[in-house]
Design a protein around this motif. Sequence first.
Motif, PDB file in Angstrom:
ATOM      1  N   HIS A 199       0.861  -1.178   0.000  1.00  0.00           N
ATOM      2  CA  HIS A 199       0.000   0.000   0.000  1.00  0.00           C
ATOM      3  C   HIS A 199       0.898   1.229   0.000  1.00  0.00           C
ATOM      4  CE1 HIS A 199      -3.746  -2.158   0.625  1.00  0.00           C
ATOM      5  NE2 HIS A 199      -3.140  -2.873   1.552  1.00  0.00           N
ATOM      6  N   CYS A 241      -4.112   6.101  -0.498  1.00  0.00           N
ATOM      7  CA  CYS A 241      -3.203   5.033  -0.914  1.00  0.00           C
ATOM      8  C   CYS A 241      -2.800   5.283  -2.360  1.00  0.00           C
ATOM      9  CB  CYS A 241      -3.884   3.679  -0.775  1.00  0.00           C
ATOM     10  SG  CYS A 241      -2.918   2.324  -1.448  1.00  0.00           S
ATOM     11  N   ASP A 264      -0.938   3.169  -4.279  1.00  0.00           N
ATOM     12  CA  ASP A 264      -0.695   1.955  -5.061  1.00  0.00           C
ATOM     13  C   ASP A 264      -2.020   1.238  -5.304  1.00  0.00           C
ATOM     14  OD1 ASP A 264       1.622  -0.106  -5.864  1.00  0.00           O
ATOM     15  OD2 ASP A 264      -0.048  -1.210  -4.988  1.00  0.00           O
ATOM     16  N   PHE A 265      -2.346   0.986  -6.547  1.00  0.00           N
ATOM     17  CA  PHE A 265      -3.660   0.411  -6.877  1.00  0.00           C
ATOM     18  C   PHE A 265      -3.765  -1.013  -6.346  1.00  0.00           C
ATOM     19  CE2 PHE A 265      -7.573  -0.440  -8.754  1.00  0.00           C
ATOM     20  CZ  PHE A 265      -8.099   0.724  -9.294  1.00  0.00           C
ATOM     21  N   CYS A 266      -4.362  -1.140  -5.150  1.00  0.00           N
ATOM     22  CA  CYS A 266      -4.243  -2.378  -4.390  1.00  0.00           C
ATOM     23  C   CYS A 266      -5.449  -3.278  -4.501  1.00  0.00           C
ATOM     24  CB  CYS A 266      -3.988  -2.030  -2.936  1.00  0.00           C
ATOM     25  SG  CYS A 266      -5.198  -0.860  -2.286  1.00  0.00           S
ATOM     26  N   HIS A 294      -9.531   0.480  -4.297  1.00  0.00           N
ATOM     27  CA  HIS A 294      -8.355   1.325  -4.043  1.00  0.00           C
ATOM     28  C   HIS A 294      -8.737   2.803  -3.956  1.00  0.00           C
ATOM     29  CE1 HIS A 294      -4.627   3.470  -4.923  1.00  0.00           C
ATOM     30  NE2 HIS A 294      -5.188   3.933  -6.011  1.00  0.00           N
ATOM     31  N   MET A 321      -9.677   3.999  -0.683  1.00  0.00           N
ATOM     32  CA  MET A 321      -8.693   3.896   0.394  1.00  0.00           C
ATOM     33  C   MET A 321      -8.100   5.275   0.657  1.00  0.00           C
ATOM     34  SD  MET A 321      -5.843   0.973   0.834  1.00  0.00           S
ATOM     35  CE  MET A 321      -4.861   0.880   2.337  1.00  0.00           C
TER      36      MET A 321
END
Length: 651
Positions: free
Chosen positions: A580, A616, A618-620, A624, A627
């Motif tokens: 993340h 966040c 980072d494309f988690c 996402h 987030m």
Amino acid sequence: MWWSIPLIAIIGLTFYGCPSQQNLSSSGDAAQKVYVAPGEHDEFYGMFSGGYSGQMPVYGLPSGRHLYTIPVFSQAPVNGYGYNEETKPMLMTSHGYIPWDDAHHPEGSQTDGELDGRWVFINANNTPRIARIDLTNFQTAEIIEIPNSAGNHASSFVTVNTEYVSAATRFSIPMDENLENMDVPISSYADNFKGTISFIKVGDEGEMSVDFQILVPGFNYDLSHAGKGPSEDWAFFTSYNSEQAHTLLERNASRNDKDFIAAINWRKAADLVAEGAGEDIPGEHYRNYMDHSEQRAKSELIETVRVLDPSEHPGIIYYLPTPKSPHGVDVDPTGRYIVAGGKLSSVLPVHSFEKIQQAIENEDYEGEIDGIPVLNYESIVQAEVENAGIGTLHTEFDGNGYAYTTAFISSEIVKWSLETFEVVDRIDTYYSPGHLMIPGGDTRNPDGKYLVALNKITKDRYLPTGPELFHSAQLIDISGDKMELLLDFPTDGEPHYAQGIRADLVIENQIKFYELEENNHPDVTKTEGDARVERDGNDVHVYITSIRSHFTPDNIEGVKVGDTVYFHLTNIEQDWDVPHGFAVMGAQTAELLVMPGETRTLVWNPKKVGVFPFYCTDFCSALHQEMQGYVRVSPEDSDVEISYRTGTQSE
Ligand code: CUA
């Protein structure tokens, strides 16, 4: 045949550009050889120096795919290396915090003269340092500064069992035990300037320490390689500027017909030091290392260094006369031959280790410089390879009895026999190669299948990108009698040297994520229940966790203008490839990219009153974009108390 274009034409093409079409050897056959099907893996890791990017880009070979970039000597916004609190100490030096350097020569750790896949070392040229990369996680594990050195170019080359990593000064500098005496006129170069050749001891866990330095005349020390087999107790360093010029070196340092390779019996020097030889002199330097348990880098300052004066210790160093301003020095897989790249020389000299030993035994000297015997050139040279190209720089080996040398000016790679010392093949490169790399090509056991030319000039090889172009590497098949060009691929920064390491040596030891229970970071938050915000004077510590797809806490109030806010983010995921990210509006630093089980800290000094989002980066997950969170920042004199929550919606 296109590779027999006369030399003069090659030079012409090099400097005036040539249409790429005319060297399209890339038939379907070549394409097949570099094709790595989707989902398949490359056979080799290519660990390239990033040059003035200060990093180490990693490419797959033979595909040329860019797999990763290891942050080493420069800050990396992509993951916050050198920006976050945990990694900043890695870039500490005796000059203070330095966010950049010029990385030159990666060298893999070796056991019994073969690559073992544990570590890769790389040097910083500008502010002399050596870094050790841990290949279990592809992270910089340690950086040691080299004292009494300037321009750490001849580095970082390892001995056969990684007992030592060596380094040498490119720029000689005033040397005196009394630091006040370092303030001298530049014109006093010949009297006051000295070089040092350093041996950095590598412990079982990879930990580095400057074991000793050998004081040498004030030449420029350029490159190095350690011996192997019969020569494994020795290391070889090229030098130029034996004229000791301190201005306009292009003319003043090109006068002598021969400069020197310094041949050092490192084993003997190390034994002497172990017995107490040498003198401890001032040599302030930092050692920075990652504490794996606490997941943060630590710095220690070391004040002195042990120095050996060769005039007091005969037998540790000899000069090998070598024409003319030599650059690279390379030792063949048998350890019998030492090849110098004479960048202004018309021949490529090959010294014989056996003859060197004979000359030492017979005291067959042609002179002495500052107590260092100069061996007789005629007595030590095995051969001078004729017609090896113009501007020869570096040589690697295929393990099948052949050597491959780059020629910068004639822009080619020349293959020659270690038996007859005659050229057997040559291939054009586009354009002007510096180093070259054969996987294991500087070890006892090369993998003589591919060669990578690391070209300095790109010109028309790719779609133009304005005045600034990526450098260009070329993959060449060396498995047959004739070299065959297979692939061009652009490289980030300025790759100098590279190391090709068989993938199977590296992949089995890969760490996929960090165990949360083994995370002993003092600011770790292991569960959402432990997440909290604490005020300590003007410091606010946010102990925050991330898991798909929320932060805990995600609403924070009570921060004030003038506070220093520490976001200690622990990624509590325990799953491969689920990092993340974390960024907050107005932060004057890079994001954090936090691996599963890891803790990283971002410092934020809010300057304005308002409510600021964090999110966040980072494309988690599919959620996402959800987030995110808010921090409320109140005026300096506000009485809003610290509070925090997650998942509490107002009615
Ligand atoms: Cu976590 Cu995107």
